[in-house]
Design a protein around this motif. Structure first.
Motif, PDB file in Angstrom:
ATOM      1  N   SER A  80       0.826  -1.211   0.000  1.00  0.00           N
ATOM      2  CA  SER A  80       0.000   0.000   0.000  1.00  0.00           C
ATOM      3  C   SER A  80       0.863   1.265   0.000  1.00  0.00           C
ATOM      4  CB  SER A  80      -0.952   0.004   1.207  1.00  0.00           C
ATOM      5  OG  SER A  80      -0.253   0.237   2.414  1.00  0.00           O
ATOM      6  N   LEU A  81       2.102   1.161   0.508  1.00  0.00           N
ATOM      7  CA  LEU A  81       3.012   2.309   0.469  1.00  0.00           C
ATOM      8  C   LEU A  81       3.483   2.588  -0.957  1.00  0.00           C
ATOM      9  CD1 LEU A  81       5.235   1.759   3.646  1.00  0.00           C
ATOM     10  CD2 LEU A  81       2.975   2.778   3.434  1.00  0.00           C
ATOM     11  N   GLY A  82       3.216   1.641  -1.859  1.00  0.00           N
ATOM     12  CA  GLY A  82       3.521   1.846  -3.272  1.00  0.00           C
ATOM     13  C   GLY A  82       2.694   2.950  -3.897  1.00  0.00           C
ATOM     14  N   VAL A  83       1.765   3.532  -3.129  1.00  0.00           N
ATOM     15  CA  VAL A  83       1.021   4.704  -3.593  1.00  0.00           C
ATOM     16  C   VAL A  83       1.981   5.854  -3.902  1.00  0.00           C
ATOM     17  CG1 VAL A  83       0.631   5.726  -1.314  1.00  0.00           C
ATOM     18  CG2 VAL A  83      -1.053   6.089  -3.108  1.00  0.00           C
ATOM     19  N   PHE A  84       3.200   5.779  -3.364  1.00  0.00           N
ATOM     20  CA  PHE A  84       4.234   6.776  -3.685  1.00  0.00           C
ATOM     21  C   PHE A  84       4.503   6.809  -5.187  1.00  0.00           C
ATOM     22  CE2 PHE A  84       8.666   8.082  -4.268  1.00  0.00           C
ATOM     23  CZ  PHE A  84       8.698   9.275  -3.545  1.00  0.00           C
ATOM     24  N   CYS A  85       4.391   5.647  -5.836  1.00  0.00           N
ATOM     25  CA  CYS A  85       4.666   5.559  -7.273  1.00  0.00           C
ATOM     26  C   CYS A  85       3.402   5.923  -8.044  1.00  0.00           C
ATOM     27  CB  CYS A  85       5.132   4.151  -7.630  1.00  0.00           C
ATOM     28  SG  CYS A  85       6.675   3.686  -6.823  1.00  0.00           S
ATOM     29  N   GLN A 113     -17.185   6.265   5.111  1.00  0.00           N
ATOM     30  CA  GLN A 113     -18.266   5.424   5.634  1.00  0.00           C
ATOM     31  C   GLN A 113     -18.561   5.716   7.099  1.00  0.00           C
ATOM     32  OE1 GLN A 113     -17.383   1.311   4.832  1.00  0.00           O
ATOM     33  NE2 GLN A 113     -17.906   1.501   2.672  1.00  0.00           N
ATOM     34  N   THR A 114     -17.567   6.186   7.843  1.00  0.00           N
ATOM     35  CA  THR A 114     -17.772   6.522   9.254  1.00  0.00           C
ATOM     36  C   THR A 114     -17.345   7.964   9.492  1.00  0.00           C
ATOM     37  OG1 THR A 114     -15.564   5.811   9.943  1.00  0.00           O
ATOM     38  CG2 THR A 114     -17.293   4.137   9.924  1.00  0.00           C
ATOM     39  N   ALA A 115     -17.897   8.541  10.568  1.00  0.00           N
ATOM     40  CA  ALA A 115     -17.525   9.915  10.920  1.00  0.00           C
ATOM     41  C   ALA A 115     -16.151   9.976  11.558  1.00  0.00           C
ATOM     42  CB  ALA A 115     -18.567  10.503  11.867  1.00  0.00           C
ATOM     43  N   ASP A 116     -15.713   8.852  12.151  1.00  0.00           N
ATOM     44  CA  ASP A 116     -14.419   8.823  12.834  1.00  0.00           C
ATOM     45  C   ASP A 116     -13.319   8.550  11.815  1.00  0.00           C
ATOM     46  OD1 ASP A 116     -12.221   8.473  14.456  1.00  0.00           O
ATOM     47  OD2 ASP A 116     -13.270   7.264  15.941  1.00  0.00           O
ATOM     48  N   THR A 117     -12.484   9.541  11.571  1.00  0.00           N
ATOM     49  CA  THR A 117     -11.440   9.410  10.550  1.00  0.00           C
ATOM     50  C   THR A 117     -10.275   8.540  10.988  1.00  0.00           C
ATOM     51  OG1 THR A 117     -10.537  11.505  11.362  1.00  0.00           O
ATOM     52  CG2 THR A 117     -11.932  11.593   9.415  1.00  0.00           C
ATOM     53  N   THR A 118     -10.233   8.155  12.260  1.00  0.00           N
ATOM     54  CA  THR A 118      -9.154   7.260  12.700  1.00  0.00           C
ATOM     55  C   THR A 118      -9.491   5.801  12.422  1.00  0.00           C
ATOM     56  OG1 THR A 118     -10.079   7.171  14.943  1.00  0.00           O
ATOM     57  CG2 THR A 118      -8.401   8.843  14.503  1.00  0.00           C
ATOM     58  N   ASP A 119     -10.737   5.514  12.002  1.00  0.00           N
ATOM     59  CA  ASP A 119     -11.095   4.161  11.605  1.00  0.00           C
ATOM     60  C   ASP A 119     -10.298   3.773  10.366  1.00  0.00           C
ATOM     61  OD1 ASP A 119     -12.854   4.026  13.675  1.00  0.00           O
ATOM     62  OD2 ASP A 119     -14.660   4.379  12.467  1.00  0.00           O
ATOM     63  N   LYS A 120      -9.915   2.492  10.289  1.00  0.00           N
ATOM     64  CA  LYS A 120      -9.099   2.025   9.165  1.00  0.00           C
ATOM     65  C   LYS A 120      -9.953   1.851   7.906  1.00  0.00           C
ATOM     66  CE  LYS A 120      -5.860   1.771  12.200  1.00  0.00           C
ATOM     67  NZ  LYS A 120      -4.991   2.929  12.354  1.00  0.00           N
ATOM     68  N   HIS A 121      -9.391   2.235   6.777  1.00  0.00           N
ATOM     69  CA  HIS A 121     -10.053   2.059   5.479  1.00  0.00           C
ATOM     70  C   HIS A 121      -9.484   0.791   4.832  1.00  0.00           C
ATOM     71  CE1 HIS A 121     -10.116   6.474   6.302  1.00  0.00           C
ATOM     72  NE2 HIS A 121     -11.374   6.329   5.942  1.00  0.00           N
ATOM     73  N   ILE A 122      -9.949  -0.355   5.316  1.00  0.00           N
ATOM     74  CA  ILE A 122      -9.392  -1.635   4.875  1.00  0.00           C
ATOM     75  C   ILE A 122      -9.553  -1.823   3.370  1.00  0.00           C
ATOM     76  CG2 ILE A 122      -9.486  -4.129   5.189  1.00  0.00           C
ATOM     77  CD1 ILE A 122      -8.514  -2.662   7.633  1.00  0.00           C
ATOM     78  N   GLY A 123     -10.720  -1.443   2.839  1.00  0.00           N
ATOM     79  CA  GLY A 123     -10.962  -1.602   1.409  1.00  0.00           C
ATOM     80  C   GLY A 123     -10.004  -0.788   0.570  1.00  0.00           C
ATOM     81  N   ILE A 124      -9.758   0.451   0.978  1.00  0.00           N
ATOM     82  CA  ILE A 124      -8.836   1.325   0.240  1.00  0.00           C
ATOM     83  C   ILE A 124      -7.425   0.756   0.283  1.00  0.00           C
ATOM     84  CG2 ILE A 124      -7.793   3.613   0.179  1.00  0.00           C
ATOM     85  CD1 ILE A 124     -10.637   3.669  -0.766  1.00  0.00           C
ATOM     86  N   VAL A 125      -6.981   0.345   1.471  1.00  0.00           N
ATOM     87  CA  VAL A 125      -5.623  -0.197   1.621  1.00  0.00           C
ATOM     88  C   VAL A 125      -5.432  -1.410   0.720  1.00  0.00           C
ATOM     89  CG1 VAL A 125      -4.019  -1.292   3.223  1.00  0.00           C
ATOM     90  CG2 VAL A 125      -5.335   0.681   3.966  1.00  0.00           C
ATOM     91  N   THR A 126      -6.417  -2.295   0.695  1.00  0.00           N
ATOM     92  CA  THR A 126      -6.302  -3.519  -0.105  1.00  0.00           C
ATOM     93  C   THR A 126      -6.273  -3.220  -1.593  1.00  0.00           C
ATOM     94  OG1 THR A 126      -7.540  -4.673   1.629  1.00  0.00           O
ATOM     95  CG2 THR A 126      -7.276  -5.813  -0.459  1.00  0.00           C
ATOM     96  N   THR A 127      -7.124  -2.308  -2.051  1.00  0.00           N
ATOM     97  CA  THR A 127      -7.126  -1.975  -3.484  1.00  0.00           C
ATOM     98  C   THR A 127      -5.831  -1.273  -3.886  1.00  0.00           C
ATOM     99  OG1 THR A 127      -8.350   0.073  -2.993  1.00  0.00           O
ATOM    100  CG2 THR A 127      -9.628  -1.827  -3.711  1.00  0.00           C
ATOM    101  N   VAL A 128      -5.299  -0.433  -3.006  1.00  0.00           N
ATOM    102  CA  VAL A 128      -4.024   0.235  -3.314  1.00  0.00           C
ATOM    103  C   VAL A 128      -2.900  -0.796  -3.409  1.00  0.00           C
ATOM    104  CG1 VAL A 128      -2.272   1.828  -2.424  1.00  0.00           C
ATOM    105  CG2 VAL A 128      -4.677   2.469  -2.348  1.00  0.00           C
TER     106      VAL A 128
END
Length: 898
Positions: free
Chosen positions: A42-47, A181-196
């Protein structure tokens, strides 16, 4: 390629990403989702598209000049374990959701700094997002027009006929759906991380494929490309590294990328906010540099191949897609397009999620919606917060699209990318120095960022604007009012740096100078110093958590509860407070709130509305008293001493607990061994007494009965001999164990056939076998080994006797077989008897132990058999053990060296 076909492929690809993200959200606990590989990828988002296309463009004109972009992250990777770990711990402890929250929190939840950081990031990243849209638009046109010449059209006359506009809208929908999806921005975005992570694999794979295609199919390998490029007119520029002055450019460009890998909102989002486990860092420090290395493996060869095949007739940024088109490979060009599309999606989605969080938490909410939130119920507040973020996502992407349409068409990917990096670097002094220098103050951070932005604008952006809009270069060549020392690209006479490195050098110089000087002008307020101490000494204060927060005043639990319920809801608030009371052993009917509860409440709100807004909301329901700087330092010092004391007591407590457990185990072992000794002594005394009594009785009869027949006298004498032998054998076993234990036994090692040795042992137990009608299967092959035969026979006699003792009469079976290895052999003695009870397993080789699981009413033997076996085998350099988990019976293994 047909326009509609490509649009269909793009939509299908986006649907697949939706499915992957949806599946990941539903299976968030799966090991396929939560693992260090996914996190690192997911850190490959740098590229981004800059990496995918722009690096080739730079390499085609400037050779190795593209490398500093990646050298910075590679150099940063080893220190992730120290620096990034500290950032992660602070962020998790303080519930930080963005880099703006992080920096504003460091300077006492300063609202202006939060807004300033957010605006800086917007200025830096909006052009960067437009760069991605530019890459999509231009590569889309190349493929749909099948233009191997690379000529780019000027774009559609209307945004409603521009395919890039609709792609931007689809990206906005994807980002808003999975990012808000949630108001709390500290919640993890598992779907985003996986797609990235998935897209990181796709873009790397397709880039490697085009690299292999160009290098080994269009050309005949790397040597062929080098030999041909050697005849090129600009060969020196393309194949040599820079001189000393060029080295300064490399240095500053490397520092820029080093800073960017920490400060880019998308990198902070993926590295810090989305991090689930700190231990993943030990994978990142080698896997992330490896990923970047693979991405750059073929850059120079693709660039040279483009120079040789296409030359300056097309935009070199797009050699990766033009080369397969020129050679008639439309499928490969489509794969390259999808790889670049993946790079764009991951960058745009993560950047807009991070920027929307910053925009809502640090600008829109604290400067416009706080009054609304104070008087609104929980569900409506949450709805407002999510809608603000969704609106922010759409606004950001549309604004980036408009920037692309109006400004970035004529700029290269490289220039836009590095301008963004230089702007984002203005946060570096406030960020990095603030982590290690507790005198850094809010006024210093404000001054440094603002002055750094002004210098960047003057020395880098203004010349581009004047040249682009007014088509004049006099400002660059002559300076304002003809003052040569103020020429933007040669400020104060420094003329050996390129514009990017030059702007970075001077902006950092004035930024750091302003930060340090303004910070030292005063002592700062107590809140700033409080958070400064907590950030700088994070390792010391993390254990105290809320206790490290300094606060004086009056606050009621009921007021704090009411505020929390308005944003978190009743059930979540009650659960949070219950955990807090339990942690600090407080009664549930507590009326007055202390500093710990005030800080705890503020941190709960940070995830929903940001640190600045949380501070304002909480300050409205508490009566805070100012705290002098000496009081802050005194309280923090007391906290530090408390931590040290608590840690010392905790260590001692754990040490005492371990010692108590060890003593308890040792005591239980001694009691057990003592019991075994008692049983052993009972057995031994019984065994010794029986033959002695029999010998005595037989001798007395022989003495008293003078008229006994010769036959009867001979029988009694034989009984005496047999009992004497039995007694001798028992005493011999006792001496055997002690001799073997002390190492005084001398072995006679010679070469023997193991088959014959085992057959000899079987012969010794023939009487027992016949008596109990047991069957022995010996399938050991002939094999020469070196050992003391008498001792090894004794081992197998004991093992066979044990097996006979535990199997059932008539149906008992014993199998002996061998496994051969280069350095040792394993000999198995397996039976179908009652097996070894679980409670006996740890003691079967002890010299006082007898199992209660025998097929007899009273345990037979002295308990020495297996102990003797163990000592004999170990004296040969081998080992003996039994398998614990077998379906039936027991399975002993003797390991002997070859």
């Amino acid at each position: 390629m047909n326009n509609y076909v490509l649009i269909t492929i793009i939509i299908f690809y986006l649907v697949m990403l939706f499915f992957i993200a949806f599946w990941a959200e539903k299976n968030s606990k799966s090991k396929w989702i939560n693992n260090p590989i996914v996190y690192t990828l997911s850190l490959g988002v740098f590229c981004s598209a800059w990496t995918y296309y722009g690096s080739v463009g730079v390499a085609s004109t400037s050779g190795a000049e593209f490398l500093p972009t990646y050298l910075g992250p590679v150099i940063a990777s080893p220190i992730f374990i120290v620096l990034l770990r500290k950032i992660m711990r602070i962020s998790k402890h303080q519930r930080v959701a963005s880099i703006a929250d992080f920096i504003s929190l460091r300077y006492g939840n300063n609202r202006f700094i939060g807004a300033l950081v957010t605006i800086t990031c917007l200025i830096a990243i909006l052009p960067y997002i437009s760069l991605q849209l530019k890459a999509i638009s231009e590569t889309y046109e190349i493929i749909t027009l099948d233009s191997s010449s690379g000529k780019i059209l000027t774009g559609s006359e209307s945004i409603f006929t521009d395919s890039t506009f609709y792609i931007a809208v689809l990206l906005a929908i994807f980002a808003s759906f999975f990012g808000t999806q949630t108001a709390d921005t500290t919640d993890k975005h598992i779907g985003i991380v996986t797609t990235v992570a998935f897209e990181s694999i796709i873009k790397l794979l397709f880039f490697l494929i085009i690299g292999v295609y160009v290098t080994f199919f269009i050309f005949d390998g790397t040597e062929d490309i080098y030999n041909q490029i050697s005849q090129f007119k600009d060969v020196d520029t393309l194949t040599t590294f820079p001189d000393v002055y060029g080295g300064f450019n490399w240095f500053y460009m490397t520092v820029i990328s080093f800073v960017a890998v920490f400060l880019l909102p998308r990198q902070f989002q993926m590295m810090v906010v989305e991090n689930d486990r700190e231990r993943y860092l030990k994978y990142v420090i080698w896997l992330f540099p490896l990923y970047l290395l693979l991405f750059n493996l073929f850059v120079i060869f693709i660039a040279w191949g483009g120079n040789l095949s296409i030359g300056d007739t097309a935009n070199p940024d797009y050699y990766t897609i033009l080369l397969p088109l020129k050679n008639g490979n439309i499928v490969l060009s489509l794969l390259v397009f999808l790889g670049g599309f993946s790079a764009v999606i991951s960058m745009v989605v993560v950047s807009t999620i991070a920027l929307s969080t910053m925009l809502s938490n640090n600008v829109i909410i604290p400067y416009g919606y706080l009054e609304v939130f104070r008087n609104t119920e929980t569900e409506r507040n949450n709805k407002y917060i999510k809608n603000i973020r969704r609106f922010s996502v759409f606004s950001l992407i549309i604004a980036a699209y408009l920037f692309y349409v109006n400004f970035s068409r004529e700029l290269s990917l490289f220039s836009i990318g590095y301008i963004s990096f230089v702007i984002i670097a203005q946060l570096a002094p406030s960020f990095f120095i603030g982590l290690y220098w507790n005198r850094g103050a809010a006024r210093g951070a404000k001054a440094g960022i603002i002055i750094g932005l002004v210098v960047t604008f003057y020395s880098l952006i203004l010349p581009l604007i004047l040249n682009g809009f007014f088509n004049t270069n006099s400002f660059v060549e002559e300076g304002p009012f003809g003052i040569g020392l103020l020429r933007p690209y040669q400020l104060f006479g420094i003329d050996f740096l390129n514009p990017i490195a030059h702007a970075f050098f001077w902006s950092m110089f004035f930024n750091v100078a302003a930060y340090l000087s303004f910070s030292l002008m005063g002592s700062g307020n107590y809140r700033e110093r409080n958070y400064a101490e907590m950030f700088v000494r994070s390792s010391n204060y993390s254990d105290l958590q809320e206790g490290a927060y300094v606060w004086k005043g009056e606050a009621y639990v009921s007021d704090l509860r009411r505020i929390l319920e308005r944003f978190l809801g009743v059930s979540k608030t009650e659960r949070a407070l219950e955990l807090f009371y339990k942690k600090y052993d407080l009664p549930k009917d507590t009326v007055m709130a202390d500093a710990k509860l005030v800080n705890f409440s503020e941190k709960l709100l940070i995830g929903s509305i940001g640190s600045s807004s949380a501070r304002i909301i909480i300050s409205n329901v508490v009566k805070e008293e100012p705290v002098s700087l000496p009081e802050v330092l005194q309280i923090l010092e007391e906290s530090k001493e408390t931590i040290i004391t608590n840690q010392f007591l905790k260590d001692k407590s754990e040490q005492l607990t371990r010692l108590t457990a060890d003593l308890k185990r040792a005591n239980e072992e001694l009691i057990f061994q003592d019991k075994q000794k008692d049983e052993f002594l009972d057995t031994v005394s019984h065994e010794l007494k029986t033959p002695i009594t029999a010998i005595k009785a037989s001798a007395e009869i022989l003495i008293d009965d003078d008229e006994m027949s010769l036959e009867m006298r001979e029988r009694f004498l034989n009984n005496i001999v047999e009992d004497t032998e039995r007694l001798s054998k028992l005493i011999h076993n006792i001496l055997d164990v002690e001799k073997l234990s002390s190492g005084r036994e001398q072995l006679v090692i010679k070469e023997y056939d193991i088959l014959k040795t085992i057959e000899e042992a079987i012969h010794f137990v023939t009487a027992e076998v016949n008596c109990k009608k047991v069957t022995i299967f010996n399938v050991v092959p002939p094999m020469s080994l070196k050992y003391d035969e008498d001792r090894i026979i004794q081992v197998f006699i004991n093992l066979l006797s044990n097996a006979i003792k535990f199997v059932d009469e008539s149906t008992g079976e014993i199998k002996i077989y061998l496994e051969n290895f280069p350095e040792y052999v394993l000999i198995y003695v397996e039976d179908n008897g009652k097996g070894i009870p679980k409670e006996d397993f740890n003691y079967i080789f002890d010299k006082f132990y007898q199992s209660k699981n025998q097929n007899t009413k009273k345990p037979l033997g002295s308990g020495f058999g297996l102990a003797i076996c163990k000592h004999i085998v170990e004296s040969h350099g081998g080992s003996i053990w039994a398998y614990e988990f077998v379906e039936k019976g027991a399975n002993f293994v003797v390991k002997l060296p070859r």
